[in-house]
Design a protein around this motif. Structure first.
Motif, PDB file in Angstrom:
ATOM      1  N   GLN A   1       0.828  -1.206   0.000  1.00 41.30           N
ATOM      2  CA  GLN A   1       0.000   0.000   0.000  1.00 41.30           C
ATOM      3  C   GLN A   1       0.867   1.263   0.000  1.00 41.30           C
ATOM      4  OE1 GLN A   1      -2.161  -1.125   3.531  1.00 41.30           O
ATOM      5  NE2 GLN A   1      -4.062  -1.398   2.370  1.00 41.30           N
ATOM      6  N   ILE A   2       1.915   1.248   0.812  1.00 37.35           N
ATOM      7  CA  ILE A   2       2.828   2.395   0.862  1.00 37.35           C
ATOM      8  C   ILE A   2       3.502   2.578  -0.495  1.00 37.35           C
ATOM      9  CG2 ILE A   2       4.915   3.345   1.926  1.00 37.35           C
ATOM     10  CD1 ILE A   2       4.155   1.608   4.421  1.00 37.35           C
ATOM     11  N   SER A   3       3.957   1.489  -1.070  1.00 35.35           N
ATOM     12  CA  SER A   3       4.629   1.525  -2.365  1.00 35.35           C
ATOM     13  C   SER A   3       3.744   2.178  -3.424  1.00 35.35           C
ATOM     14  CB  SER A   3       4.996   0.098  -2.781  1.00 35.35           C
ATOM     15  OG  SER A   3       5.532   0.073  -4.072  1.00 35.35           O
ATOM     16  N   GLU A   4       2.478   1.794  -3.453  1.00 40.13           N
ATOM     17  CA  GLU A   4       1.539   2.356  -4.431  1.00 40.13           C
ATOM     18  C   GLU A   4       1.294   3.841  -4.179  1.00 40.13           C
ATOM     19  OE1 GLU A   4      -1.814  -0.252  -4.071  1.00 40.13           O
ATOM     20  OE2 GLU A   4      -0.737  -1.919  -5.023  1.00 40.13           O
ATOM     21  N   LYS A   5       1.133   4.232  -2.917  1.00 37.59           N
ATOM     22  CA  LYS A   5       0.870   5.630  -2.593  1.00 37.59           C
ATOM     23  C   LYS A   5       2.073   6.527  -2.883  1.00 37.59           C
ATOM     24  CE  LYS A   5      -2.690   5.134   0.946  1.00 37.59           C
ATOM     25  NZ  LYS A   5      -3.659   6.137   0.483  1.00 37.59           N
ATOM     26  N   VAL A   6       3.256   6.034  -2.556  1.00 38.73           N
ATOM     27  CA  VAL A   6       4.478   6.827  -2.719  1.00 38.73           C
ATOM     28  C   VAL A   6       4.954   6.819  -4.181  1.00 38.73           C
ATOM     29  CG1 VAL A   6       6.921   6.969  -2.048  1.00 38.73           C
ATOM     30  CG2 VAL A   6       5.181   6.514  -0.330  1.00 38.73           C
ATOM     31  N   GLY A   7       4.646   5.745  -4.905  1.00 38.70           N
ATOM     32  CA  GLY A   7       5.115   5.625  -6.281  1.00 38.70           C
ATOM     33  C   GLY A   7       6.540   5.133  -6.362  1.00 38.70           C
ATOM     34  N   SER A   8       6.908   4.275  -5.421  1.00 34.50           N
ATOM     35  CA  SER A   8       8.245   3.699  -5.394  1.00 34.50           C
ATOM     36  C   SER A   8       8.113   2.186  -5.294  1.00 34.50           C
ATOM     37  CB  SER A   8       9.016   4.252  -4.193  1.00 34.50           C
ATOM     38  OG  SER A   8      10.364   3.860  -4.253  1.00 34.50           O
ATOM     39  N   ASN A   9       9.167   1.462  -5.661  1.00 34.08           N
ATOM     40  CA  ASN A   9       9.037   0.000  -5.667  1.00 34.08           C
ATOM     41  C   ASN A   9       9.060  -0.599  -4.252  1.00 34.08           C
ATOM     42  OD1 ASN A   9      11.794  -0.856  -4.918  1.00 34.08           O
ATOM     43  ND2 ASN A   9      12.368   0.033  -6.891  1.00 34.08           N
ATOM     44  N   TRP A  10       8.569  -1.827  -4.163  1.00 33.62           N
ATOM     45  CA  TRP A  10       8.400  -2.537  -2.897  1.00 33.62           C
ATOM     46  C   TRP A  10       9.726  -2.656  -2.158  1.00 33.62           C
ATOM     47  CZ3 TRP A  10      10.051  -6.684  -0.138  1.00 33.62           C
ATOM     48  CH2 TRP A  10       9.212  -7.173   0.857  1.00 33.62           C
ATOM     49  N   THR A  11      10.790  -2.982  -2.875  1.00 34.36           N
ATOM     50  CA  THR A  11      12.102  -3.191  -2.253  1.00 34.36           C
ATOM     51  C   THR A  11      12.608  -1.912  -1.584  1.00 34.36           C
ATOM     52  OG1 THR A  11      12.618  -4.881  -3.888  1.00 34.36           O
ATOM     53  CG2 THR A  11      14.466  -3.958  -2.663  1.00 34.36           C
ATOM     54  N   THR A  12      12.486  -0.793  -2.264  1.00 29.66           N
ATOM     55  CA  THR A  12      12.922   0.482  -1.696  1.00 29.66           C
ATOM     56  C   THR A  12      12.131   0.812  -0.440  1.00 29.66           C
ATOM     57  OG1 THR A  12      13.582   1.312  -3.874  1.00 29.66           O
ATOM     58  CG2 THR A  12      13.163   2.972  -2.153  1.00 29.66           C
TER      59      THR A  12
END
Length: 72
Positions: A26-37
């Protein structure tokens, strides 16, 4: 769209988690960054005592971690 630097991503993560607990995805989608980061940043913030991780134990989301800002 310009790429966010690490500090901008950290600020975004903390702002979103200040609203409500979220999963890494969910954070990844909101921030627009990949899961690993996002995972690396959350681990860093956890070490710094800024966020907390809780693993959901309900039947639907068993084993899914949620993160939120640790209030001091």
């Amino acid at each position: 769209m310009t790429k966010k630097n690490r500090e901008e991503i950290i600020d975004s993560v903390l702002n979103f988690l200040d609203e409500k607990p979220l999963s890494i995805q969910q954070i990844s989608e909101k921030v627009g960054s990949n899961w690993t980061t996002i995972n690396e940043i959350l681990e860093q913030l956890k070490t710094e005592g800024k966020v907390k991780e809780v693993v959901a134990t309900d039947k639907i989301k068993k084993g899914l971690s949620y993160w939120w800002v640790k209030k001091i």
